[in-house]
Enzyme design. Structure first.
Site, PDB file in Angstrom:
ATOM      1  N   GLU A   1    -105.303  12.484   1.859  1.00 55.04           N
ATOM      2  CA  GLU A   1    -106.316  11.636   2.494  1.00 55.04           C
ATOM      3  C   GLU A   1    -105.561  10.398   2.972  1.00 55.04           C
ATOM      4  O   GLU A   1    -105.166   9.558   2.146  1.00 55.04           O
ATOM      5  CB  GLU A   1    -107.397  11.257   1.480  1.00 55.04           C
ATOM      6  CG  GLU A   1    -108.519  10.426   2.083  1.00 55.04           C
ATOM      7  CD  GLU A   1    -109.550   9.953   1.043  1.00 55.04           C
ATOM      8  OE1 GLU A   1    -110.728   9.863   1.391  1.00 55.04           O
ATOM      9  OE2 GLU A   1    -109.164   9.694  -0.113  1.00 55.04           O
TER      10      GLU A   1
ATOM     11  N   ASP B   1    -114.576  12.483 -23.956  1.00 59.44           N
ATOM     12  CA  ASP B   1    -114.384  11.336 -23.077  1.00 59.44           C
ATOM     13  C   ASP B   1    -114.471  10.035 -23.889  1.00 59.44           C
ATOM     14  O   ASP B   1    -115.020  10.036 -25.002  1.00 59.44           O
ATOM     15  CB  ASP B   1    -115.455  11.333 -21.979  1.00 59.44           C
ATOM     16  CG  ASP B   1    -115.369  12.557 -21.084  1.00 59.44           C
ATOM     17  OD1 ASP B   1    -114.315  13.234 -21.097  1.00 59.44           O
ATOM     18  OD2 ASP B   1    -116.358  12.836 -20.380  1.00 59.44           O
TER      19      ASP B   1
ATOM     20  N   ASN C   1    -117.567  11.970 -18.058  1.00 55.66           N
ATOM     21  CA  ASN C   1    -118.841  12.558 -17.645  1.00 55.66           C
ATOM     22  C   ASN C   1    -119.653  13.076 -18.838  1.00 55.66           C
ATOM     23  O   ASN C   1    -120.758  13.595 -18.649  1.00 55.66           O
ATOM     24  CB  ASN C   1    -118.626  13.682 -16.615  1.00 55.66           C
ATOM     25  CG  ASN C   1    -117.591  14.699 -17.076  1.00 55.66           C
ATOM     26  OD1 ASN C   1    -117.298  14.813 -18.265  1.00 55.66           O
ATOM     27  ND2 ASN C   1    -117.039  15.437 -16.138  1.00 55.66           N
TER      28      ASN C   1
ATOM     29  N   ASP D   1    -111.142  19.356 -17.340  1.00 51.70           N
ATOM     30  CA  ASP D   1    -112.306  18.711 -17.947  1.00 51.70           C
ATOM     31  C   ASP D   1    -113.053  19.698 -18.854  1.00 51.70           C
ATOM     32  O   ASP D   1    -113.411  20.803 -18.436  1.00 51.70           O
ATOM     33  CB  ASP D   1    -113.249  18.181 -16.872  1.00 51.70           C
ATOM     34  CG  ASP D   1    -114.226  17.172 -17.451  1.00 51.70           C
ATOM     35  OD1 ASP D   1    -114.029  15.974 -17.220  1.00 51.70           O
ATOM     36  OD2 ASP D   1    -115.181  17.590 -18.157  1.00 51.70           O
TER      37      ASP D   1
ATOM     38  N   ASP E   1    -117.547  12.907   0.593  1.00 50.62           N
ATOM     39  CA  ASP E   1    -117.657  11.454   0.749  1.00 50.62           C
ATOM     40  C   ASP E   1    -118.425  11.161   2.035  1.00 50.62           C
ATOM     41  O   ASP E   1    -117.840  11.067   3.102  1.00 50.62           O
ATOM     42  CB  ASP E   1    -116.235  10.879   0.808  1.00 50.62           C
ATOM     43  CG  ASP E   1    -116.231   9.367   0.743  1.00 50.62           C
ATOM     44  OD1 ASP E   1    -117.314   8.766   0.667  1.00 50.62           O
ATOM     45  OD2 ASP E   1    -115.135   8.790   0.777  1.00 50.62           O
TER      46      ASP E   1
ATOM     47  N   ASP F   1    -106.240  12.214  -3.141  1.00 49.48           N
ATOM     48  CA  ASP F   1    -107.173  11.145  -2.846  1.00 49.48           C
ATOM     49  C   ASP F   1    -106.407   9.863  -2.497  1.00 49.48           C
ATOM     50  O   ASP F   1    -105.409   9.533  -3.144  1.00 49.48           O
ATOM     51  CB  ASP F   1    -108.027  10.921  -4.101  1.00 49.48           C
ATOM     52  CG  ASP F   1    -109.105   9.881  -3.911  1.00 49.48           C
ATOM     53  OD1 ASP F   1    -110.007  10.124  -3.095  1.00 49.48           O
ATOM     54  OD2 ASP F   1    -109.043   8.840  -4.574  1.00 49.48           O
TER      55      ASP F   1
ATOM     56  N   GLU G   1    -109.580  15.711 -16.417  1.00 46.65           N
ATOM     57  CA  GLU G   1    -110.569  15.045 -17.279  1.00 46.65           C
ATOM     58  C   GLU G   1    -111.058  13.726 -16.695  1.00 46.65           C
ATOM     59  O   GLU G   1    -110.279  12.904 -16.200  1.00 46.65           O
ATOM     60  CB  GLU G   1    -109.982  14.790 -18.659  1.00 46.65           C
ATOM     61  CG  GLU G   1    -110.265  15.913 -19.662  1.00 46.65           C
ATOM     62  CD  GLU G   1    -111.741  15.980 -20.097  1.00 46.65           C
ATOM     63  OE1 GLU G   1    -112.572  15.184 -19.606  1.00 46.65           O
ATOM     64  OE2 GLU G   1    -112.035  16.851 -20.946  1.00 46.65           O
ATOM     65  N   THR G   2    -112.354  13.525 -16.764  1.00 44.61           N
ATOM     66  CA  THR G   2    -112.986  12.322 -16.255  1.00 44.61           C
ATOM     67  C   THR G   2    -114.185  12.006 -17.136  1.00 44.61           C
ATOM     68  O   THR G   2    -114.673  12.875 -17.877  1.00 44.61           O
ATOM     69  CB  THR G   2    -113.396  12.545 -14.786  1.00 44.61           C
ATOM     70  OG1 THR G   2    -113.742  11.298 -14.184  1.00 44.61           O
ATOM     71  CG2 THR G   2    -114.571  13.511 -14.678  1.00 44.61           C
TER      72      THR G   2
HETATM   73 CA   LIG Z   1    -114.939  14.758 -19.220  1.00 49.73          CA
END
Ligand SMILES: [Ca+2]
Ligand SMILES: [Ca+2]
Ligand SMILES: [Ca+2]
Ligand SMILES: [Ca+2]
Length: 773
Positions: A454, A159, A263, A290, A529, A406, A260-261
């Site tokens: 959403e 990341d 974290n 991820d 949420d 989303d 991937e984010t």
């Molecule tokens: Ca990641």
């Protein structure tokens, strides 16, 4: 993402739509993967071709590394632009190996120059040579000091921030940081061979017949002692839960984002939330699974392990759905550093800012409908290519069965810069292009994709519940709000029996008006949420500013329609049973959230997006009450599966379709009579019964009857006709007197009650379910 409410936005959208304020469609998008972007080996593995889009770049170079950190690049190549604005170069693998020492996995990133920062021969990494401006009038934000992730990379090395490298200003432009070379820190793409792992046989079940289970792939097993320690919190660990979920009655697992984010830094402070993101709605790359969620974190490991997980679910008959975030990216919006406005550059923004992002009319800033960064420019054909190409990759190569989008109304935008205009019908929107190129699964089942949106975002014109295009199912926020208000807000939020009945019967007002079906309504009481199911019935308000591990979390809605039932634990469990029963008996497609089957709570935190903690991971040691609720849930899910009358393909009719004397669906007052208009429209009426004629659906029950007492006191119901020669049998009563592992009777063990005219005293806030035979 936070959920707004229908206010003027809905009216504004209607007005704009009525006066035809929609932009002309852009050129039709190319077919899936038409431009073959990314980094690809040839068939023999002897060359690698790099291809990347940029409309305005004047020079792009690819930098190749033997390791993602700790060493400079081994070699770089300048790409050649073609007439379609694709920059490409093909390099020889043997040369990389023999001349440049690139023997293992090759990691790569791009540097790009353009009108606001033209290339000059005196430029070196970390210099300002050639600099004109951080941004030009067209919105370009080229900066060759920032190493850029390929939007088509198949995996990322790490990341942007990681333990030991947590200074995010290295990615920033602006006067203080534009000459900082991000190369030593930036994530690199991995050049990988095509992933060929097996993903099993995709289920073809109709979406209306699914029971959805929304869960975080890490939270599912991170605290599960039955999973080997090395697999906990990973794709491999999740795969071991397929049997459990099947036994619960779940037919589709819907993972919170796994693309991937950021974290890698969640555990830098192991007992704090500073900078943490657990949910992961800030995507770094739309192809890469991820790496942190893999037990095998070697190059290619996350991809292989994800495929193996999908196969495990498919082998258990369970679909795999992914929550995906294409309305904005993790590259973020404007931020202030040292008093100056700055934008970070590590992928899309540095390659082609006005193509990939919606900008303000003057192109100098992000346009934001999401509250978490600039809108992705979903109306641009090239930006759409990236959406479609990456979805197709997950669908075809990684085996995914469907997607929940989303803040999906951003994908219905018809305006690229300076405005937001939603259109349901414009063929050029991302929503319409997605279902055109990857058709939705037919309502009756078969091959296809389950598309879920959403149907809202932040800001004017974005609340579109009931107004996504054909091919799309929706999170039905009206279902959630109506049932919550009816159960928890009596005397405060008026709900008429008519409004409640419309939601329980599949929301024909939202999905029947435009040719869609009950199954397009994803019914839910809670999602990631907001409150958990337990907290919905145990909390009067959010309490997010708690110490670790239950907080602190910022944000969170103040419109929860929750209630602690006066504080009595037994009443809270009863409310949860009644809500769960309404959900599983409604027409539509029900969704529950992971852990709700054991009444998981997070002590009234309704926005725990940043809690990568034991409080937020599922627990696997239920007490007797929790086990009873799990039995209640699984048996009702089994009841739903066994009774097609609860899963209508089209909206129920009141007519008697087969002449047996029973209407297909009939509603009743507690007295057993048909409600008149006065009853339907009076929010002071809190009790309602309904009967479905099972013989019109091939149902094993000749009729199903449900009585719901939303009133606080007991109500006597007079049972309607079960049909000629039939009797009513009780499947469940959600009242406290019946609580326990046998609260839902097994098929054949239901208690006989009698026929038409039999009286039944239903306790306050309880629900009664009967079958006729
Ligand atoms: Ca990641
Ligand atoms: Ca932390
Ligand atoms: Ca509609
Ligand atoms: Ca009938």
């Amino acid at each position: 993402m936070p959920r707004p409410r229908p206010v003027l936005a809905l009216l504004l959208a209607a007005v704009l739509s009525a006066v035809g304020l929609t932009a002309a469609a852009p050129p039709a998008g190319a077919a899936v993967d038409a431009r073959a972007l990314g980094a690809r080996y040839d068939a023999t593995g002897s060359t690698i071709t790099f291809r990347v889009h940029s409309a305005a770049a004047t020079r792009i170079a690819v930098y190749l590394y033997a390791a993602p950190t700790g060493a400079a690049e081994k070699v770089s190549y300048v790409l050649t632009r073609d007439a379609s604005a694709v920059f490409g170069v093909t390099v020889d693998v043997a040369t990389l190996r023999d001349t440049h020492g690139l023997t293992g996995t090759i990691w790569y990133g791009y540097r790009a120059w353009g009108p606001n920062w033209p290339w000059t021969s005196t430029w070196t990494k970390g210099s300002s040579a050639g600099f004109v401006a951080d941004v030009d009038a067209a919105g370009n934000r080229f900066n060759p000091n920032k190493l850029l992730v390929d939007p088509y990379a198949r995996e990322l090395s790490h990341d942007p921030l990681r333990p030991g490298a947590t200074d995010d200003t290295v990615y920033a432009s602006g006067p203080a940081h534009r000459t900082v070379d991000s190369g030593p820190y930036a994530p690199k793409g991995a050049v990988l061979a095509v992933a060929t792992g097996a993903t099993g046989v995709k289920p073809t079940r109709a979406f209306k017949d699914d029971v959805l289970y929304e869960v975080h792939v890490r939270g599912l097993t991170r605290d599960d002692p039955s999973v080997p320690a090395a697999w906990r919190g990973t794709y491999r660990g999740a795969a071991t839960k397929a049997g459990y979920l099947a036994s619960l009655g779940v037919t589709a697992v819907e993972f919170l984002p796994v693309q991937e984010t950021q974290n890698d830094t969640n555990d830098v402070d192991p007992t704090g939330t500073a900078g943490d993101n657990y949910w992961g709605y800030m995507t770094l790359n739309w192809f890469a699974p991820d790496r942190r969620y893999a037990a095998d974190r070697s190059p290619g490991g996350p991809t292989r392990e994800f495929q193996t997980m999908v196969k495990a679910f498919h082998d258990a008959g369970i679909k795999v759905l992914l929550d995906v975030v294409y309305n904005h990216t993790g590259e973020g919006g404007a931020r202030t550093i040292g008093g100056a406005t700055a934008y970070d550059l590590w992928s899309w923004r540095g390659l082609d800012n006005p193509t990939y992002y919606s900008l303000t009319a003057d192109r100098q800033a992000s346009y934001d409908n999401t509250g978490v960064g600039g809108n992705y420019n979903t109306y641009h054909p090239v930006a759409q290519d990236l959406i479609v190409d990456s979805l197709a990759y997950w669908k075809d190569t990684l085996g995914v069965d469907g997607f929940r989008h989303d803040l999906a109304t951003v994908l219905g935008n018809t305006c690229q810069h300076g405005c937001y205009r939603y259109s349901r019908t414009d063929p050029g929107t991302a929503l319409n292009r997605i279902v055109r190129e990857m058709p939705a699964r037919p309502a009756g089942g078969g091959a296809g994709v389950d598309w879920i949106g959403e149907p809202w975002a932040i800001g004017a014109g974005t609340y579109q519940v009931g107004n996504l295009p054909a091919g799309w199912s929706e999170w039905n926020g009206q279902y959630r709000d109506t049932v919550r208000s009816d159960q928890n807000r009596m005397g405060y939020d008026p709900v008429t029996p008519g409004q409640l009945a419309t939601r329980l019967a599949g929301s024909a007002d939202l999905y029947g008006d435009d040719g869609r079906r009950p199954g397009n309504s994803v019914n839910f009481l809670v999602a990631h949420d907001g409150f958990t199911l337990r907290d919905l019935y145990a909390c009067n308000a959010k309490n997010n500013n708690q110490p670790w591990p239950y907080g602190p979390s910022d944000g969170g809605s103040d419109d929860n329609r929750s209630w602690d039932q006066g504080g009595a634990a037994a009443d809270q469990r009863r409310a949860a049973r009644t809500g769960q029963a309404l959900l599983l008996l409604s027409a539509g497609t029900p969704m529950m959230t992971g852990g709700d089957e054991v009444l998981r709570g997070v002590r009234c935190n309704n926005n725990p997006y940043n809690l990568d903690s034991s409080a937020n991971w599922l627990t696997w040691n239920p007490d007797a009450n929790q086990s009873a609720f799990r039995a209640f849930t699984s048996r009702l899910a089994a009841f739903r599966a066994a009774h097609p009358a609860l899963r209508p393909a089209t909206f129920y009719s009141s007519a008697d379709g087969n002449g047996n004397g029973l209407g297909q669906l009939a509603w009743f007052t507690p007295a057993g009579t048909a409600p008149d208009a006065g009853y339907w429209n009076d929010p002071n009426n809190h009790a309602l019964g309904w009967r479905i004629d099972g013989t019109e659906f091939g149902d094993p029950a000749s009729a199903i009857y449900v009585a719901y007492n939303g009133w606080s006191g007991d109500v006597g119901f007079t049972l309607p006709s079960p049909g000629a020669g039939r009797q009513w049998y009780r499947v469940t009563d959600t009242s406290t007197w019946a609580e326990g592992p046998e609260q839902v009777a097994r098929p054949g063990a239901e208690a006989a009650l009698g026929g038409q005219g039999t009286g039944y005293l239903l306790r306050g806030r309880g629900l009664l379910l009967l079958v006729a035979r």
